[in-house]
Design a protein around this motif. Sequence first.
Motif, PDB file in Angstrom:
ATOM      1  N   SER A 258      36.259  44.902  23.082  1.00 54.15           N
ATOM      2  CA  SER A 258      36.209  43.692  23.905  1.00 54.15           C
ATOM      3  C   SER A 258      37.223  43.764  25.041  1.00 54.15           C
ATOM      4  N   GLN A 259      38.399  44.327  24.765  1.00 51.60           N
ATOM      5  CA  GLN A 259      39.383  44.509  25.826  1.00 51.60           C
ATOM      6  C   GLN A 259      38.871  45.485  26.879  1.00 51.60           C
ATOM      7  N   LEU A 260      38.243  46.564  26.437  1.00 55.77           N
ATOM      8  CA  LEU A 260      37.702  47.540  27.384  1.00 55.77           C
ATOM      9  C   LEU A 260      36.576  46.942  28.220  1.00 55.77           C
ATOM     10  N   MET A 261      35.733  46.122  27.607  1.00 54.02           N
ATOM     11  CA  MET A 261      34.648  45.507  28.359  1.00 54.02           C
ATOM     12  C   MET A 261      35.186  44.522  29.395  1.00 54.02           C
ATOM     13  N   ASN A 262      36.189  43.739  29.009  1.00 49.49           N
ATOM     14  CA  ASN A 262      36.804  42.819  29.975  1.00 49.49           C
ATOM     15  C   ASN A 262      37.411  43.580  31.140  1.00 49.49           C
ATOM     16  N   LEU A 263      38.067  44.672  30.843  1.00 51.52           N
ATOM     17  CA  LEU A 263      38.669  45.489  31.895  1.00 51.52           C
ATOM     18  C   LEU A 263      37.600  46.128  32.770  1.00 51.52           C
ATOM     19  N   ALA A 264      36.533  46.626  32.139  1.00 51.89           N
ATOM     20  CA  ALA A 264      35.449  47.275  32.885  1.00 51.89           C
ATOM     21  C   ALA A 264      34.811  46.319  33.891  1.00 51.89           C
ATOM     22  N   SER A 265      34.725  45.043  33.542  1.00 49.82           N
ATOM     23  CA  SER A 265      34.087  44.065  34.426  1.00 49.82           C
ATOM     24  C   SER A 265      34.889  43.820  35.696  1.00 49.82           C
ATOM     25  N   CYS A 266      36.124  44.310  35.743  1.00 47.41           N
ATOM     26  CA  CYS A 266      36.985  44.104  36.911  1.00 47.41           C
ATOM     27  C   CYS A 266      37.076  45.337  37.809  1.00 47.41           C
TER      28      CYS A 266
ATOM     29  N   ALA B 267      50.351  50.986  37.284  1.00 48.27           N
ATOM     30  CA  ALA B 267      50.986  51.737  38.368  1.00 48.27           C
ATOM     31  C   ALA B 267      50.562  51.170  39.717  1.00 48.27           C
ATOM     32  N   GLN B 268      51.425  51.314  40.689  1.00 49.83           N
ATOM     33  CA  GLN B 268      51.247  50.643  41.976  1.00 49.83           C
ATOM     34  C   GLN B 268      49.965  51.040  42.697  1.00 49.83           C
ATOM     35  N   LYS B 269      49.571  52.303  42.614  1.00 47.99           N
ATOM     36  CA  LYS B 269      48.430  52.789  43.393  1.00 47.99           C
ATOM     37  C   LYS B 269      47.074  52.608  42.711  1.00 47.99           C
ATOM     38  N   VAL B 270      47.062  52.085  41.508  1.00 54.45           N
ATOM     39  CA  VAL B 270      45.786  51.860  40.819  1.00 54.45           C
ATOM     40  C   VAL B 270      45.038  50.715  41.506  1.00 54.45           C
ATOM     41  N   PRO B 271      43.773  50.942  41.905  1.00 53.25           N
ATOM     42  CA  PRO B 271      43.018  49.909  42.643  1.00 53.25           C
ATOM     43  C   PRO B 271      42.476  48.799  41.734  1.00 53.25           C
ATOM     44  N   LEU B 272      43.384  48.069  41.107  1.00 52.00           N
ATOM     45  CA  LEU B 272      43.029  46.932  40.265  1.00 52.00           C
ATOM     46  C   LEU B 272      43.979  45.783  40.551  1.00 52.00           C
TER      47      LEU B 272
ATOM     48  N   GLU C 216      45.934  40.802  37.522  1.00 54.43           N
ATOM     49  CA  GLU C 216      45.359  39.928  36.502  1.00 54.43           C
ATOM     50  C   GLU C 216      44.241  40.610  35.716  1.00 54.43           C
ATOM     51  N   ALA C 217      43.679  41.704  36.245  1.00 51.25           N
ATOM     52  CA  ALA C 217      42.635  42.436  35.515  1.00 51.25           C
ATOM     53  C   ALA C 217      43.184  43.040  34.227  1.00 51.25           C
ATOM     54  N   LEU C 218      44.492  43.257  34.172  1.00 56.62           N
ATOM     55  CA  LEU C 218      45.112  43.876  33.004  1.00 56.62           C
ATOM     56  C   LEU C 218      45.571  42.858  31.972  1.00 56.62           C
ATOM     57  N   ASP C 219      45.386  41.571  32.264  1.00 47.91           N
ATOM     58  CA  ASP C 219      45.840  40.540  31.328  1.00 47.91           C
ATOM     59  C   ASP C 219      45.187  40.687  29.959  1.00 47.91           C
ATOM     60  N   CYS C 220      43.928  41.162  29.947  1.00 49.27           N
ATOM     61  CA  CYS C 220      43.220  41.298  28.674  1.00 49.27           C
ATOM     62  C   CYS C 220      43.892  42.300  27.739  1.00 49.27           C
ATOM     63  N   LEU C 221      44.678  43.215  28.315  1.00 51.65           N
ATOM     64  CA  LEU C 221      45.369  44.211  27.504  1.00 51.65           C
ATOM     65  C   LEU C 221      46.646  43.669  26.888  1.00 51.65           C
TER      66      LEU C 221
END
Length: 224
Positions: free
Chosen positions: A136-144, A205-210, A213-218
């Motif tokens: 579920s965490q991976l799916m939430n992250l994937a949607s972003c 990390a700073q250069k990750v294109p996300l 808030e997309a990482l909140d699920c983690l």
Amino acid sequence: MNVTRSDPSPRGTIWARPLGIAMAKQLQELLQELDEEQFNNFKFFLRHSAPEPRIAWELLANASREQTVNLMLRCHSHNTQELTLQLLELICRLDLAQCFQPPKDRAASIGASGAAAKGHGPALAPAGRPRLVSQSQLMNLASCMGRKWRQIGIQFLGLEYHQLEQVEEDHRGDLVLQAFGMLLEWRQQQGRAATAAHLHSILSAQKVPLQPEALDCLLEPEQG
């Protein structure tokens, strides 16, 4: 390495060595306990989370329960029990795990499952071991991730281009499932290191294109 259409695929009977007949019977009985959505999820994770050799999605997509057993025993006869337990965890059906344990271990498993049902902790979660990042965490992250999922997979998660090609082919036209499949490849590759905290440390990390808030699920604790 994938199992392709050119491989012989028995259709009418369960394929198994004599010593594996009992396992084949147990596995088919277990799959009968799954509803259609759970069974389809089981096959999805069998395709993306199992170790090599991977079973081609074109064989699994419309496979019956018996055909799925055939494919599992052909490709993963050496680790069928371990793989089945992993897949049951991914589809949230660990209540069926006792079907694949020796009789002497079943009482302990049932006791652990009962404790989890009463709110005393999740079944089969060893104390002190960090929990793997959940589906579920991976799916939430994937949607972003959008169209950046390929860049994230190669540049930051260390996956190979050929892995992402296969994921894209399996889920053509669905960006979320493509990103989800990529994250499952990472989880499989990392093994026990594939925790939510580890993934968060990489993708923050700073250069990750996300967006942050997309990482909140983690960071959110999983419900036991």
